[in-house]
Scaffold this active site. Structure first.
Site, short mmCIF file in Angstrom:
data_model
loop_
_atom_site.label_atom_id
_atom_site.label_comp_id
_atom_site.label_asym_id
_atom_site.label_seq_id
_atom_site.Cartn_x
_atom_site.Cartn_y
_atom_site.Cartn_z
N SER A 46 1.29 -1.25 0.17
CA SER A 46 0.33 0.13 0.17
C SER A 46 0.90 0.91 -0.05
O SER A 46 2.54 1.13 0.63
CB SER A 46 -0.77 0.27 1.07
OG SER A 46 -1.36 1.05 1.51
N TYR A 57 -2.04 -1.58 11.26
CA TYR A 57 -1.93 -2.09 9.73
C TYR A 57 -0.62 -1.60 9.34
O TYR A 57 -0.75 -2.57 8.12
CB TYR A 57 -3.43 -1.25 9.45
CG TYR A 57 -3.77 -2.23 8.32
CD1 TYR A 57 -3.65 -2.61 7.28
CD2 TYR A 57 -3.37 -0.66 7.42
CE1 TYR A 57 -4.02 -3.30 6.48
CE2 TYR A 57 -3.01 -0.87 6.00
CZ TYR A 57 -3.83 -1.80 5.29
OH TYR A 57 -3.84 -1.74 3.83
N LYS A 64 2.04 -3.83 6.35
CA LYS A 64 2.86 -3.71 5.67
C LYS A 64 3.83 -3.32 5.54
O LYS A 64 4.57 -3.67 4.24
CB LYS A 64 1.76 -2.54 4.64
CG LYS A 64 0.39 -2.89 4.81
CD LYS A 64 -0.32 -3.86 3.58
CE LYS A 64 -1.71 -4.55 3.52
NZ LYS A 64 -1.58 -6.17 3.10
C1 WQD Z 1 -9.24 8.71 1.47
C2 WQD Z 1 -10.42 10.36 1.39
C3 WQD Z 1 -10.58 11.21 3.73
C4 WQD Z 1 -14.88 8.94 3.32
C5 WQD Z 1 -7.22 3.68 2.32
C6 WQD Z 1 -6.96 2.45 3.32
C7 WQD Z 1 -6.03 2.25 3.73
C8 WQD Z 1 -4.55 2.91 2.53
C9 WQD Z 1 -4.82 3.20 1.14
C10 WQD Z 1 -4.69 0.21 1.94
C11 WQD Z 1 -9.80 10.53 2.60
C12 WQD Z 1 -11.43 11.28 2.83
C13 WQD Z 1 -13.36 9.58 3.22
C14 WQD Z 1 -15.56 10.37 4.06
C15 WQD Z 1 -13.30 11.29 3.71
N1 WQD Z 1 -5.30 1.09 1.89
N2 WQD Z 1 -13.33 10.71 3.43
N3 WQD Z 1 -14.90 11.34 4.15
O1 WQD Z 1 -7.83 7.39 3.66
O2 WQD Z 1 -6.75 7.35 1.75
O3 WQD Z 1 -6.66 4.96 2.83
O4 WQD Z 1 -6.40 3.78 0.89
O5 WQD Z 1 -3.59 -0.01 2.60
O6 WQD Z 1 -5.63 1.78 4.39
O7 WQD Z 1 -8.40 2.84 4.37
O8 WQD Z 1 -8.70 6.45 2.31
O9 WQD Z 1 -11.18 6.39 1.25
O10 WQD Z 1 -10.22 6.28 3.74
O11 WQD Z 1 -10.16 8.49 2.24
O12 WQD Z 1 -13.52 13.02 4.03
O13 WQD Z 1 -16.96 9.46 4.68
O14 WQD Z 1 -11.43 11.00 1.99
O15 WQD Z 1 -10.22 12.06 5.35
O16 WQD Z 1 -8.69 12.25 2.04
P1 WQD Z 1 -7.36 6.69 2.72
P2 WQD Z 1 -10.31 6.67 2.60
#
Ligand code: WQD
Length: 345
Positions: free
Chosen positions: A127, A152, A156
């Protein structure tokens, strides 16, 4: 005879899309999944797309004798794609030991058994989380690995180190580590897609659930970041594009094209998209409004990260093809289909 690939976590989100692409490319697939975060009916979806029902074992990769039995019963497994892992960042903070056990012991078991059964290569799901907030954007594979912000994320990083050390020690297999950015969307057939457990933590499932009325309102976590519109920036990659990269990586190892026994690739589009831009694009491409409000920043969020995918483009000959618009339409079609399905949770 078709080559057999073992896919752990093959009924999961990225796993199921990869199984379809492997089958389409002519591989035979054996899936191991403990169904902790997926559903048996995913197998039916895979079969409806490819016309082939993969062999399926409901099993935990922590069960080493069980793994051994799978390798014995399916003689000639050439490669493994290892998706099976726990992946909720927040949960990992509260259940660190479960995360370390689940995400580390499973890999150790597989690596232990590979030489005995002459499995030639393993593709590992990593990731962009290993980069933390990179100092330089877009981020390349040689960017420094930052201290992990959650158990988590740490699993990785440790998994990558385990593979690196095993290969360095001369164990007789190859590996390709794929660092995913933010996978989104669903298969264009809408037969498989993401099945979030409970309230979605990720942006796109929350957007589609809000659009269809399961959630009242989407919370946008912060609009005061140092980005053009103040919301966080990510590199959203179509899940089928991502799945295809796994097939290319597997071919590369099995055809002895790898330059080294260990290779690492970023899988992203190279384009940074803000949360507000994503919502806007969803509304424009589907014609459906998403009610949202700006709330406080979410703890632990990275401000901005997007990939430099040149290494994957040049060396793997892979590039993300689908547009964000089309990808969000697939996510929406899947959400609409889920509404009428029995396995909605
Ligand atoms: C994306 C953006 C939030 C939800 C994920 C996985 C992590 C890793 C990478 C594998 C952020 C914003 C989100 C909401 C929002 N994957 N958001 N409202 O944080 O990049 O991480 O991908 O390893 O494990 O969790 O992805 O989809 O949670 O968030 O505003 O209800 O959307 O703040 O900027 P993230 P995400």
């Amino acid at each position: 005879m078709k080559k057999i690939i073992l896919v752990t976590g093959g009924t999961g989100y990225i796993g199921s899309h990869t199984v379809v692409e492997l089958q389409t490319a002519g591989y035979e697939v054996v899936i191991i999944d403990n169904l902790s975060n997926s559903n048996r009916e995913v197998i039916d979806g895979i079969e409806r797309i490819s016309g082939i029902r993969p062999v399926f074992y409901e099993m935990d990769c922590n069960d080493k004798p069980g793994l051994q039995k799978v390798l014995m019963e399916n003689k000639g497994i050439k490669g493994i794609i290892h998706f099976a892992a726990s992946k909720a960042v927040g949960e990992s903070v509260h259940k660190p030991l479960a995360y370390y056990r689940n995400n580390l012991v499973t890999l150790l078991n597989l690596l232990d058994l590979m030489p005995e059964y002459a499995v030639e290569g393993i593709v590992f799901s990593s990731s962009c989380t290993v980069y933390g907030q990179p100092d330089v954007l877009p981020v390349t594979e040689d960017a420094p690995i930052k201290p992990a912000l959650s158990p988590y994320g740490n699993t990785k990083q440790i998994n990558e180190e385990i593979i690196r050390d095993a290969i360095h020690a001369g164990l007789p297999f190859k590996s390709i580590i794929l660092r995913y950015f933010n996978p989104i969307g669903a298969h264009p057939s809408a037969e498989i897609g993401e099945l979030p457990n409970g309230v979605p933590q990720n942006l796109v499932p929350f957007v589609t659930q809000t659009a269809i009325g399961i959630r009242k309102e989407l919370s946008v976590f912060g609009d005061d970041y140092d980005t053009p519109d103040g919301s966080c920036i990510r590199d959203y990659i179509n899940v089928v594009d991502l799945a295809k990269a796994h097939v290319i990586a597997m071919n590369r190892m099995l055809e002895n094209k790898s330059k080294n026994n260990l290779e690492i690739f970023n899988l992203g589009t190279g384009r940074g998209i803000s949360v507000l831009e994503l919502i806007n694009t969803f509304e424009k491409s589907t014609g459906v409004k998403v009610l949202y409000k700006i709330v406080e920043r979410r703890e632990g969020d990275i401000e901005k990260v997007w990939a430099n995918p040149e290494h994957a483009n040049k060396v793997l000959g892979w590039a993300a093809k689908e547009t964000l618009e089309d990808t969000l339409i697939t996510a929406w079609n899947w959400q609409k289909k889920l509404k009428n399905r029995s396995f909605i949770r």
